[in-house]
Structures are given as C-alpha cells and as structure tokens.
Design a protein around this motif. Structure first.
Motif, PDB file in Angstrom:
ATOM      1  N   PHE A  16      28.366  23.544   1.762  1.00  0.00           N
ATOM      2  CA  PHE A  16      27.285  24.476   1.452  1.00  0.00           C
ATOM      3  C   PHE A  16      26.889  25.191   2.736  1.00  0.00           C
ATOM      4  O   PHE A  16      26.937  24.605   3.821  1.00  0.00           O
ATOM      5  N   TYR A  17      26.462  26.425   2.613  1.00  0.00           N
ATOM      6  CA  TYR A  17      25.811  27.159   3.696  1.00  0.00           C
ATOM      7  C   TYR A  17      24.342  27.198   3.330  1.00  0.00           C
ATOM      8  O   TYR A  17      23.979  27.708   2.266  1.00  0.00           O
ATOM      9  N   VAL A  18      23.498  26.650   4.179  1.00  0.00           N
ATOM     10  CA  VAL A  18      22.063  26.638   3.924  1.00  0.00           C
ATOM     11  C   VAL A  18      21.422  27.675   4.842  1.00  0.00           C
ATOM     12  O   VAL A  18      21.533  27.594   6.068  1.00  0.00           O
ATOM     13  N   VAL A  19      20.773  28.652   4.217  1.00  0.00           N
ATOM     14  CA  VAL A  19      20.107  29.737   4.933  1.00  0.00           C
ATOM     15  C   VAL A  19      18.621  29.699   4.592  1.00  0.00           C
ATOM     16  O   VAL A  19      18.184  28.889   3.782  1.00  0.00           O
ATOM     17  N   GLU A  20      17.847  30.606   5.194  1.00  0.00           N
ATOM     18  CA  GLU A  20      16.400  30.518   5.020  1.00  0.00           C
ATOM     19  C   GLU A  20      15.850  31.295   3.833  1.00  0.00           C
ATOM     20  O   GLU A  20      14.877  30.879   3.233  1.00  0.00           O
ATOM     21  N   ILE A  26      21.916  36.285  -1.003  1.00  0.00           N
ATOM     22  CA  ILE A  26      22.510  37.427  -1.721  1.00  0.00           C
ATOM     23  C   ILE A  26      23.571  38.108  -0.869  1.00  0.00           C
ATOM     24  O   ILE A  26      24.670  38.396  -1.337  1.00  0.00           O
ATOM     25  N   ALA A  27      23.260  38.352   0.403  1.00  0.00           N
ATOM     26  CA  ALA A  27      24.218  39.037   1.290  1.00  0.00           C
ATOM     27  C   ALA A  27      25.486  38.210   1.469  1.00  0.00           C
ATOM     28  O   ALA A  27      26.599  38.744   1.385  1.00  0.00           O
ATOM     29  N   LEU A  28      25.336  36.922   1.710  1.00  0.00           N
ATOM     30  CA  LEU A  28      26.522  36.084   1.881  1.00  0.00           C
ATOM     31  C   LEU A  28      27.366  36.062   0.611  1.00  0.00           C
ATOM     32  O   LEU A  28      28.591  36.163   0.670  1.00  0.00           O
ATOM     33  N   ASP A  99      21.720  37.897   6.629  1.00  0.00           N
ATOM     34  CA  ASP A  99      21.797  39.157   5.897  1.00  0.00           C
ATOM     35  C   ASP A  99      22.213  40.310   6.814  1.00  0.00           C
ATOM     36  O   ASP A  99      23.214  40.991   6.577  1.00  0.00           O
ATOM     37  N   THR A 100      21.472  40.510   7.882  1.00  0.00           N
ATOM     38  CA  THR A 100      21.765  41.645   8.771  1.00  0.00           C
ATOM     39  C   THR A 100      23.069  41.433   9.532  1.00  0.00           C
ATOM     40  O   THR A 100      23.837  42.369   9.726  1.00  0.00           O
TER      41      THR A 100
END
Length: 186
Positions: A16-20, A26-28, A99-100
């Motif tokens: 899993f990739y855990v982001v904030e 959505i971007a990933l 995202d960016t």
C-alpha cells in the motif's frame, strides 16, 4: 480513503502507498499507482495498520519533505513497530506533496524516489542523527537518548546492535556506554 479502489491492487502488488489526503490518492490513482490510500481527516490508527497488514505485507509512507511531513512519518513509528509490516518512508522534496510531485515529474521520478526510500526505523534514527550538533556534548547525549528510546521499541536484537554501532560512530559515543544506557531510557 480509497481502500475500495486500492484493495485489489495492493493485494496483488503486496504494498500500500499511504498518503495524507484525498487529492494525493486521486493523483496517484490517475497515474497508475492504484494501491494508494489515505486515513483522511484522522491520524493513522492501529485499526488502519491491522487492515493494511491483512491485505499486504508492505507499506510505503509517502509524505511531504518538510518538517510536517517528517513529523507525520515519525508519528507512525509506534503504530508500525513490530507490526510485521515492512514499512518504508518516501520523502518528497520540500514544498511537494504526492499530488503535485507526480503531476509535475511523472511516475518514473516517483519510482526513482521510491527506490531510495528508507525503512521506517532507519528513517527515524537518521532523522535524529541529522539534527545532532557534533560540537555539543549535551546535544549528542540528548540525541543518543532519543535514539535509544526509539531502539527500545524494536524487539529485534540484531537491529538494535547494528544501530548502536551506527549511533556510536556518528555521535562519537562508545558502544558499551550506549548498550549500558539502553535499558534505562524511556
């Protein structure tokens, strides 16, 4: 957030990739990294960790490279330590979030950073070591105690021993003294 979409991909990829945040998820996903999730609106909890562990053996924490991102990664240490999950920390350049970063640089640049990701324990210890002021005895002792408190959390004696060697060398404090101090630090 995103577990319904990420579950199958994470299970087959083993990670899993855990982001904030949800824009990061959505971007990933838009760029083909379909195994991204976010705790969204809450801090990561032990319940989250259990769910992640049931579905995949590995987690990549993806955080901004600023002080807040580093702090967020360090706050996960207690949750993931001894969980049986292989946890890595991918820190993005300062001022970037997933995202960016992926929109500006693409998947290959993201994968390049992923290849340099440190284990969570290594990340935590190196974060403390990088703050150490070599010319200050008090600061070196303080940093040694911070690291020893981190090492108290791992049950792996080999990890403890290897990190004690690194800390001894970097802080110029004898290993036997660190070993002696280890059981007394909280």
């Amino acid at each position: 957030y995103g577990m319904d979409k990420a579950r199958q991909s994470a299970t087959s990829a083993g990670r899993f990739y855990v982001v904030e945040g949800y824009f990061d998820v959505i971007a990933l996903h838009q760029y083909g990294i379909a195994n991204a999730v976010a705790p969204l609106g809450t801090a990561l909890t032990s319940d989250h960790v259990q769910i992640l562990h049931r579905l995949a053996p590995s987690v990549m924490l993806v955080f901004d490279g600023d002080a807040a991102g580093i702090g967020a990664a360090l706050r996960t240490l207690d949750l993931f330590m001894n969980s049986g999950i292989d946890v890595r920390v991918l820190l993005l350049p300062a001022g970037e979030d997933p995202d960016t970063f992926i929109r500006k640089n693409g998947v290959s640049a993201f994968r390049e950073l992923e290849g340099k990701a440190a284990t969570l324990l290594d990340f935590a210890i190196m974060s403390v070591l990088n703050k150490a002021k070599k010319d200050s005895i008090q600061d070196r002792v303080k940093r040694a105690d911070e690291i020893l408190a981190i090492l108290q959390k791992t049950k792996n004696p080999i990890e403890k021993d290897e990190y004690l060697k690194v800390v001894s060398e970097r802080l110029n404090i004898r290993q036997d003294l660190l070993r002696k101090r280890l059981p007394t630090v909280r």
